[in-house]
Design a protein around this motif. Structure first.
Motif, mmCIF file in Angstrom:
data_model
loop_
_atom_site.group_PDB
_atom_site.id
_atom_site.type_symbol
_atom_site.label_atom_id
_atom_site.label_comp_id
_atom_site.label_asym_id
_atom_site.label_seq_id
_atom_site.Cartn_x
_atom_site.Cartn_y
_atom_site.Cartn_z
ATOM 1 N N ARG A 75 12.081 -3.872 4.305
ATOM 2 C CA ARG A 75 12.090 -3.202 5.607
ATOM 3 C C ARG A 75 12.944 -3.966 6.615
ATOM 4 N NH1 ARG A 75 6.612 -1.494 8.940
ATOM 5 N NH2 ARG A 75 7.636 -0.194 10.518
ATOM 6 N N LEU A 79 5.415 2.172 2.349
ATOM 7 C CA LEU A 79 5.044 1.264 3.432
ATOM 8 C C LEU A 79 3.545 1.328 3.722
ATOM 9 C CD1 LEU A 79 7.965 1.665 6.027
ATOM 10 C CD2 LEU A 79 7.375 -0.372 4.706
ATOM 11 N N GLU A 80 2.992 2.526 3.645
ATOM 12 C CA GLU A 80 1.550 2.670 3.887
ATOM 13 C C GLU A 80 0.738 2.032 2.765
ATOM 14 O OE1 GLU A 80 -1.794 6.189 4.598
ATOM 15 O OE2 GLU A 80 0.328 6.688 4.437
ATOM 16 N N THR A 81 1.148 2.239 1.515
ATOM 17 C CA THR A 81 0.378 1.660 0.407
ATOM 18 C C THR A 81 0.487 0.140 0.374
ATOM 19 O OG1 THR A 81 2.282 1.983 -1.069
ATOM 20 C CG2 THR A 81 0.618 3.730 -1.015
ATOM 21 N N ARG A 82 1.586 -0.411 0.876
ATOM 22 C CA ARG A 82 1.724 -1.880 0.888
ATOM 23 C C ARG A 82 0.739 -2.542 1.841
ATOM 24 N NH1 ARG A 82 7.431 -4.167 1.807
ATOM 25 N NH2 ARG A 82 6.460 -6.009 0.868
ATOM 26 N N GLN A 83 0.190 -1.762 2.782
ATOM 27 C CA GLN A 83 -0.788 -2.314 3.723
ATOM 28 C C GLN A 83 -2.225 -2.171 3.235
ATOM 29 O OE1 GLN A 83 0.488 -3.934 6.307
ATOM 30 N NE2 GLN A 83 2.527 -3.287 5.598
ATOM 31 N N GLN A 84 -2.398 -1.552 2.060
ATOM 32 C CA GLN A 84 -3.753 -1.352 1.549
ATOM 33 C C GLN A 84 -4.317 -2.664 0.995
ATOM 34 O OE1 GLN A 84 -5.389 1.546 1.990
ATOM 35 N NE2 GLN A 84 -3.532 2.206 3.074
ATOM 36 N N PRO A 85 -5.659 -2.769 0.959
ATOM 37 C CA PRO A 85 -6.279 -4.022 0.481
ATOM 38 C C PRO A 85 -5.903 -4.392 -0.950
ATOM 39 C CG PRO A 85 -7.874 -2.700 1.683
ATOM 40 C CD PRO A 85 -6.658 -1.850 1.525
ATOM 41 N N ALA A 96 -3.111 -3.989 -2.488
ATOM 42 C CA ALA A 96 -1.789 -4.617 -2.529
ATOM 43 C C ALA A 96 -1.861 -6.067 -2.055
ATOM 44 C CB ALA A 96 -0.806 -3.824 -1.673
ATOM 45 N N ARG A 97 -2.632 -6.307 -1.006
ATOM 46 C CA ARG A 97 -2.777 -7.682 -0.527
ATOM 47 C C ARG A 97 -3.546 -8.545 -1.532
ATOM 48 N NH1 ARG A 97 -3.857 -4.895 4.424
ATOM 49 N NH2 ARG A 97 -6.093 -5.287 4.175
ATOM 50 N N CYS A 101 2.077 0.029 -5.688
ATOM 51 C CA CYS A 101 2.409 0.793 -4.487
ATOM 52 C C CYS A 101 3.023 2.157 -4.809
ATOM 53 C CB CYS A 101 3.359 -0.024 -3.608
ATOM 54 S SG CYS A 101 2.627 -1.531 -2.959
#
Length: 316
Positions: free
Chosen positions: A124, A205-211, A213-214, A231
């Motif tokens: 990004r 981008l939205e799925t990368r912020q999900q728990p 992914a972290r 993702c």
């Protein structure tokens, strides 16, 4: 799962019935008399009246609609006023061009948008993200027929490596047929690839912020593996949604693109029927277009349940 499919099928048939009624009403109120157009202005009133009776134009609107609908249900689309052959034969012949063209365009748009959108989301603000944004905005702004004209000027007129138009048929030369569909498919695919690139980028981008992914990142998985194994698969639902909508735009765009490349597809048949005021062909082609769009969106709707188990549990 079976109950869900049955409900969707019932909705599919109701939608097709409503669309068929709308198509028939719109075609019926169009100005012009098919009998007068067929015979010309010099036809005698008796001849004109006899042809109108043969065409069934003197019957009530509701009776003509029910007769047409019953014929369609049995595979009888009537006979063309202009060509003098069954419309079903015309549609079947033209579908061998339009369906492969639409399939090639969808595959090309996915092949462009999926890696570009995912890579833009993974980096990004970087060079790839900036290029993806520029590509999406430019491709959406340029009409498909204009892209087709530019491709003809480059690859046919200047380089001479691709045919500028026409279709040799599948039986005689399959490779030549694919080559003839390549530039039209690219013309249709580029605007859709721009739309899908933006959708893929936003979904990833939205799925990368999900728990999850972290958590995967905390476990030591590489960013590339997280992107493509976690993702992107979880971003498939919005991609499928836009694929269903894209098929609608591909069907609409094929009318212009097929005329630019002189392809004997459904889009060109619809244009010819409109110019010749062949009502039977017009309403049948529009019904086939609408039926294809409804069926594709029905299949996309079912595919949601296949790719996302959460939707199956919510529906149950």
């Amino acid at each position: 799962m079976i109950a869900i499919m049955l409900r969707r099928l019932a909705g599919l048939f109701l939608t097709l019935a409503a669309v068929s009624l709308l198509i028939f009403v719109v075609m019926d109120v169009l100005p012009g008399d098919p009998a007068s157009i067929t015979l010309g202005t010099s036809a005698s009133p008796d001849t004109l009246a006899a042809l109108r009776e043969e065409m069934g134009l003197n019957q009530p609107v509701l009776l003509r609609y029910l007769h047409w609908l019953a014929g369609v249900a049995h595979g009888d689309f009537g006979r063309s006023y202009t060509y003098g052959v069954p419309v079903a034969d015309l549609i079947a012949e033209r579908l061998t061009v339009t369906l492969p063209l639409a399939l090639m365009a969808i595959l090309l748009s996915v092949a462009i948008a999926l890696p570009l959108g995912a890579s833009a989301a993974a980096r990004r603000g970087g060079a790839i993200d900036n290029f993806a944004t520029f590509f999406a905005q430019t491709s959406i702004a340029v009409p498909a027929f204009w892209t087709g004209l530019l491709l003809i000027l480059l690859f046919s007129t200047r380089l001479g490596i691709l045919p500028s138009g026409g279709f040799p048929g599948w039986s005689s030369a399959p490779w030549s047929a694919l080559t003839a569909l390549l530039m039209p498919a690219v013309s249709l695919a580029i605007p859709q690839a721009g739309v899908m690139t933006r959708v893929v980028r936003a979904a990833v981008l939205e799925t990368r912020q999900q728990p999850y992914a972290r958590t995967a990142l905390a476990k030591g998985l590489s960013a590339r593996r997280i992107l493509w194994q976690h993702c992107v698969p979880n971003a498939l639902v919005p991609m499928l949604a836009i694929l269903g909508l894209q098929f609608t735009f591909l069907v609409a765009g094929s009318v212009l693109v097929e005329n630019v490349f002189n392809l004997p597809g459904l889009g060109r048949l619809a244009y010819q029927a409109l110019s010749q005021r062949d009502i039977v062909v017009m309403q049948d082609v529009v019904l086939v277009f609408a039926g294809l769009v409804i069926i594709v969106n029905f299949l996309v709707d079912l595919s949601y349940l296949a790719v996302d188990p959460r939707l199956r549990s919510e529906s149950a």
